[in-house]
Scaffold this motif. Structure first.
Motif, PDB file in Angstrom:
ATOM      1  N   ARG A 219       0.310  -1.095  -0.308  1.00 58.19           N
ATOM      2  CA  ARG A 219       0.073  -0.098   0.049  1.00 58.19           C
ATOM      3  C   ARG A 219       0.787   0.847   0.212  1.00 58.19           C
ATOM      4  NH1 ARG A 219      -5.399  -1.529   3.940  1.00 58.19           N
ATOM      5  NH2 ARG A 219      -6.172  -3.605   3.061  1.00 58.19           N
ATOM      6  N   LEU A 220       2.052   1.109   0.736  1.00 60.41           N
ATOM      7  CA  LEU A 220       2.759   2.368   0.488  1.00 60.41           C
ATOM      8  C   LEU A 220       3.594   3.122  -0.693  1.00 60.41           C
ATOM      9  CD1 LEU A 220       5.172   1.829   3.784  1.00 60.41           C
ATOM     10  CD2 LEU A 220       2.853   3.795   3.294  1.00 60.41           C
ATOM     11  N   GLU A 221       3.234   1.959  -1.479  1.00 53.16           N
ATOM     12  CA  GLU A 221       3.893   1.936  -2.957  1.00 53.16           C
ATOM     13  C   GLU A 221       2.843   2.454  -3.841  1.00 53.16           C
ATOM     14  OE1 GLU A 221       4.932  -1.491  -4.291  1.00 53.16           O
ATOM     15  OE2 GLU A 221       6.811  -2.193  -3.425  1.00 53.16           O
ATOM     16  N   ILE A 222       1.707   3.222  -2.985  1.00 45.87           N
ATOM     17  CA  ILE A 222       0.150   3.479  -3.682  1.00 45.87           C
ATOM     18  C   ILE A 222       0.510   5.282  -4.092  1.00 45.87           C
ATOM     19  CG2 ILE A 222      -2.172   3.942  -3.970  1.00 45.87           C
ATOM     20  CD1 ILE A 222      -2.535   1.399  -3.270  1.00 45.87           C
ATOM     21  N   ILE A 223       0.592   6.037  -4.707  1.00 45.11           N
ATOM     22  CA  ILE A 223       0.799   7.436  -4.994  1.00 45.11           C
ATOM     23  C   ILE A 223      -0.995   7.697  -4.995  1.00 45.11           C
ATOM     24  CG2 ILE A 223       2.556   7.061  -6.312  1.00 45.11           C
ATOM     25  CD1 ILE A 223       1.532   8.150  -8.997  1.00 45.11           C
ATOM     26  N   ARG A 224      -0.708   9.098  -4.665  1.00 46.53           N
ATOM     27  CA  ARG A 224      -2.121   9.753  -5.243  1.00 46.53           C
ATOM     28  C   ARG A 224      -1.865  11.202  -5.903  1.00 46.53           C
ATOM     29  NH1 ARG A 224      -2.127  11.742   1.526  1.00 46.53           N
ATOM     30  NH2 ARG A 224      -2.291  10.055   2.167  1.00 46.53           N
ATOM     31  N   GLU A 225      -2.462  11.373  -6.862  1.00 44.87           N
ATOM     32  CA  GLU A 225      -3.619  11.722  -8.119  1.00 44.87           C
ATOM     33  C   GLU A 225      -4.863  12.856  -7.961  1.00 44.87           C
ATOM     34  OE1 GLU A 225      -4.652   8.948 -11.241  1.00 44.87           O
ATOM     35  OE2 GLU A 225      -2.980  10.362 -11.089  1.00 44.87           O
ATOM     36  N   GLU A 226      -4.886  14.047  -8.513  1.00 46.74           N
ATOM     37  CA  GLU A 226      -5.874  14.049  -8.760  1.00 46.74           C
ATOM     38  C   GLU A 226      -6.856  15.243  -6.756  1.00 46.74           C
ATOM     39  OE1 GLU A 226      -9.560  12.485 -10.037  1.00 46.74           O
ATOM     40  OE2 GLU A 226      -8.671  11.827 -11.296  1.00 46.74           O
ATOM     41  N   ARG A 227      -5.150  15.675  -6.736  1.00 48.91           N
ATOM     42  CA  ARG A 227      -5.738  16.309  -5.206  1.00 48.91           C
ATOM     43  C   ARG A 227      -5.970  17.385  -5.076  1.00 48.91           C
ATOM     44  NH1 ARG A 227       0.274  14.796  -2.319  1.00 48.91           N
ATOM     45  NH2 ARG A 227       0.556  15.924  -4.989  1.00 48.91           N
ATOM     46  N   GLU A 228      -7.388  18.122  -4.172  1.00 51.73           N
ATOM     47  CA  GLU A 228      -7.491  19.723  -3.961  1.00 51.73           C
ATOM     48  C   GLU A 228      -7.880  19.568  -2.816  1.00 51.73           C
ATOM     49  OE1 GLU A 228     -11.146  19.901  -5.825  1.00 51.73           O
ATOM     50  OE2 GLU A 228     -11.591  18.386  -6.037  1.00 51.73           O
ATOM     51  N   ILE A 229      -7.370  20.806  -2.462  1.00 51.68           N
ATOM     52  CA  ILE A 229      -8.660  21.469  -0.787  1.00 51.68           C
ATOM     53  C   ILE A 229      -9.549  21.169  -1.518  1.00 51.68           C
ATOM     54  CG2 ILE A 229      -7.987  22.580   1.551  1.00 51.68           C
ATOM     55  CD1 ILE A 229      -6.198  20.566   0.782  1.00 51.68           C
ATOM     56  N   ARG A 286      -3.277   6.113  -6.813  1.00 54.23           N
ATOM     57  CA  ARG A 286      -3.440   5.169  -8.289  1.00 54.23           C
ATOM     58  C   ARG A 286      -2.428   4.168  -7.859  1.00 54.23           C
ATOM     59  NH1 ARG A 286       0.655   5.516 -12.358  1.00 54.23           N
ATOM     60  NH2 ARG A 286       0.250   8.002 -11.672  1.00 54.23           N
ATOM     61  N   SER A 287      -2.381   2.587  -8.164  1.00 54.61           N
ATOM     62  CA  SER A 287      -1.360   1.724  -8.016  1.00 54.61           C
ATOM     63  C   SER A 287      -0.392   1.227  -8.704  1.00 54.61           C
ATOM     64  CB  SER A 287      -1.991   0.106  -7.747  1.00 54.61           C
ATOM     65  OG  SER A 287      -2.874   0.187  -8.681  1.00 54.61           O
ATOM     66  N   ALA A 288       0.455   0.835  -8.840  1.00 55.48           N
ATOM     67  CA  ALA A 288       1.642   0.795  -9.721  1.00 55.48           C
ATOM     68  C   ALA A 288       0.795   0.171 -11.107  1.00 55.48           C
ATOM     69  CB  ALA A 288       2.632  -0.071  -9.752  1.00 55.48           C
ATOM     70  N   GLY A 312       0.610  18.452   1.987  1.00 56.94           N
ATOM     71  CA  GLY A 312       2.423  19.087   1.218  1.00 56.94           C
ATOM     72  C   GLY A 312       2.487  17.286   0.134  1.00 56.94           C
ATOM     73  N   SER A 313       3.650  17.215  -0.173  1.00 55.53           N
ATOM     74  CA  SER A 313       4.010  16.149  -1.569  1.00 55.53           C
ATOM     75  C   SER A 313       4.293  15.267  -0.962  1.00 55.53           C
ATOM     76  CB  SER A 313       5.791  16.945  -1.202  1.00 55.53           C
ATOM     77  OG  SER A 313       6.094  16.678  -0.221  1.00 55.53           O
ATOM     78  N   GLU A 314       3.846  13.944  -1.926  1.00 56.24           N
ATOM     79  CA  GLU A 314       3.552  12.766  -2.018  1.00 56.24           C
ATOM     80  C   GLU A 314       5.104  11.775  -1.013  1.00 56.24           C
ATOM     81  OE1 GLU A 314       2.553   9.808  -0.833  1.00 56.24           O
ATOM     82  OE2 GLU A 314       0.832  10.955  -1.024  1.00 56.24           O
ATOM     83  N   LEU A 315       4.942  10.432  -1.410  1.00 58.41           N
ATOM     84  CA  LEU A 315       6.208  10.206  -1.226  1.00 58.41           C
ATOM     85  C   LEU A 315       7.140   9.686  -2.161  1.00 58.41           C
ATOM     86  CD1 LEU A 315       4.533   6.921   1.085  1.00 58.41           C
ATOM     87  CD2 LEU A 315       5.653   9.543   2.541  1.00 58.41           C
ATOM     88  N   ASP A 316       7.811  10.828  -2.265  1.00 60.05           N
ATOM     89  CA  ASP A 316       8.873  11.050  -4.338  1.00 60.05           C
ATOM     90  C   ASP A 316      10.003  11.156  -3.770  1.00 60.05           C
ATOM     91  OD1 ASP A 316       6.574  13.993  -4.877  1.00 60.05           O
ATOM     92  OD2 ASP A 316       7.679  13.631  -3.231  1.00 60.05           O
ATOM     93  N   ASP A 317      10.152  11.527  -2.664  1.00 54.10           N
ATOM     94  CA  ASP A 317      12.099  11.852  -2.641  1.00 54.10           C
ATOM     95  C   ASP A 317      12.255  11.280  -1.615  1.00 54.10           C
ATOM     96  OD1 ASP A 317      10.440  14.996  -1.601  1.00 54.10           O
ATOM     97  OD2 ASP A 317      12.030  13.997  -3.530  1.00 54.10           O
ATOM     98  N   GLU A 318      13.462  10.408  -1.392  1.00 57.46           N
ATOM     99  CA  GLU A 318      14.073   9.318  -1.135  1.00 57.46           C
ATOM    100  C   GLU A 318      14.495  10.288   0.583  1.00 57.46           C
ATOM    101  OE1 GLU A 318      18.422   8.701  -2.179  1.00 57.46           O
ATOM    102  OE2 GLU A 318      17.443   8.335  -4.159  1.00 57.46           O
ATOM    103  N   GLY A 319      14.704   9.537   1.531  1.00 59.48           N
ATOM    104  CA  GLY A 319      14.355   9.611   2.788  1.00 59.48           C
ATOM    105  C   GLY A 319      15.683   9.668   3.354  1.00 59.48           C
TER     106      GLY A 319
END
Length: 319
Positions: A219-229, A286-288, A312-319
Motif C-alpha cells: 500500500r505504501l507504493e501507491i501514489i496519490r493524484e487529483e489532490r485538492e483542498i 493509483r497503484s503501480a 504537502g508533497s507525496e512520498l516522492d523523495d528519498e528519505g
C-alpha cells in the motif's frame, strides 16, 4: 494476592521517580518485567513515558537475532524522529533527517529482554535549542509525540482492518514513517508489537503481523493524484481516536470519513455533534498497475485550527 502484588509494585515504582539515568533505568526495568505478567495488571500502575517493542518469528520458534533487534531499534528511532520533526516544523512531509532531529527525539535504551526493548521517552533538549524547537506545554518530549503518532498509525491486531485502511488517507510523513519501520526488513517474517506509555498515564498498543506488514508495504507504493483542498460546512458526527478516523455529515446528509492526525483530535472532540467549517485534503489513489481508488479525505482544518501536518508533497523523495 494480585492487589498486594500491585501495591508492592507501586511502592517499587515510587523509589524510581527521579530523572537521573539510574532511576530511569530502574523504572523501565520494572515496566519490562511487568509486561511479562500482563494478566496481573501491573502495567496499569507504571509511571513515566516509555516505548516497548517486541519482535517474534514463528518460523524460528519465536527466536530473534541480536542483529534483527538492533536493526529494528534503528528503524523505530528513524520513524519517531521523522514524525517529531514534522510536528515541530509543522510540515506535511519530512524527506531528510539531520543529526539534530535524532537528538531532539532521542530514544534511550532503558531495559531489554529476549526479543524486547524498552526505550525512555524523557525530554531531550539540546543546549543550542531555540524557540522554534521548544517543547510544547507540560514537558511532553518530542520522542513521546513521535512515538504516539507512530503507534496510533498501526493496527491494534490482526482484525483491525480499519487502521490498515486509514493509512491510505494518512499524511505523507506518517506513511513515510511506517515505511521506515517495515520497508526492506532483513527478516520479513517478523511479528511486531509496540506499546507506548504516555506521561498522562495513557497506554497505546499496536500489533502488526508479518502478513499485515507485507500488505502495508504494497500500500505504501501507491501514489496519490487529483489532490485538492475542499471547504465544507456541516456536522462533525464522530471520531475514532485510536484509529484516527473522523466522520462528517454534509447538509445534504452525505457522510464523509477519513484520516485525522493527533494535532486535530482535541478540536474535533470539542465540536462533535456541532455545525462547523472544515477543510479537507481530497485525493484518489493509483497503484503501480494503474488501478484507481474511490476518493479519500484527510482533515486539515477545523473551526479555523490547522493541522500540524498540513497538505504537502507525496512520498516522492528519498528519505
Amino acid at each position: 494476592m494480585s492487589n498486594e502484588l500491585r501495591e508492592k509494585y507501586a511502592k517499587a515504582l515510587q523509589t524510581t521517580e527521579g530523572s537521573d539515568p539510574l532511576s530511569r533505568l530502574a523504572r523501565a526495568s520494572l515496566v519490562a518485567s511487568a509486561s511479562k505478567f500482563s494478566g496481573l495488571g501491573l502495567l496499569n500502575v507504571a509511571a513515566g513515558p516509555g516505548l516497548n517493542f517486541r519482535l517474534s518469528d514463528s518460523t524460528t520458534g519465536g527466536l530473534i537475532s541480536a542483529n534483527e533487534v538492533g536493526d529494528f531499534l534503528q528503524r523505530v528511532q528513524r520513524a519517531v524522529a521523522r514524525l517529531a520533526k514534522a510536528r515541530r516544523a509543522r510540515v506535511a512531509d519530512v524527506a531528510k533527517l539531520l543529526p539534530l532531529d535524532f537528538e531532539v527525539a532521542r530514544l534511550d535504551v532503558a531495559a531489554s529482554a529476549p526479543g524486547s526493548i524498552v526505550v525512555d521517552l524523557q525530554p531531550h533538549v539540546p543546549e543550542s535549542d531555540n524557540e522554534s524547537e521548544a517543547l510544547p506545554p507540560s514537558i511532553v518530549s518530542w520522542a513521546e509525540i513521535g512515538a504516539v503518532e507512530l503507534v496510533r498509525s498501526l493496527p491494534e491486531g490482526p482484525e483491525d482492518d480499519e487502521s490498515m485502511d486509514s493509512l491510505f488517507s494518512a499524511s505523507p510523513v506518517v506513511r513515510r514513517a511506517v515505511a521506515d519501520l517495515i520497508a526492506k526488513l532483513p527478516n520479513p517474517n517478523l511479528d511486531i508489537s509496540l506499546v507506548v506509555s504516555r506521561r498522562s498515564g495513557e497506554r497505546i498498543h499496536s500489533s502488526l503481523s508479518a502478513g499485515q506488514a507485507a500488505t502495508l508495504r504494497e500500500r505504501l507504493e501507491i501514489i496519490r493524484e487529483e489532490r485538492e483542498i475542499i471547504r465544507l460546512h456541516g456536522r462533525l458526527d464522530g471520531v475514532r481516536t485510536r484509529r484516527q478516523i473522523f466522520y462528517f455529515e454534509t447538509p445534504a446528509g452525505t457522510e464523509i470519513h477519513g484520516f485525522v492526525d493527533e494535532s486535530l483530535v482535541g478540536i474535533v472532540k470539542e465540536h462533535l455533534d456541532q455545525e462547523v467549517d472544515i477543510a479537507l485534503e481530497s485525493f484518489v489513489m493509483r497503484s503501480a498497475a494503474g488501478n484507481r481508488s474511490q476518493r479519500r479525505y484527510r482533515l486539515v482544518e477545523v473551526a479555523g485550527q490547522h493541522s500540524q501536518l498540513p497538505p504537502g508533497s507525496e512520498l516522492d523523495d528519498e528519505g
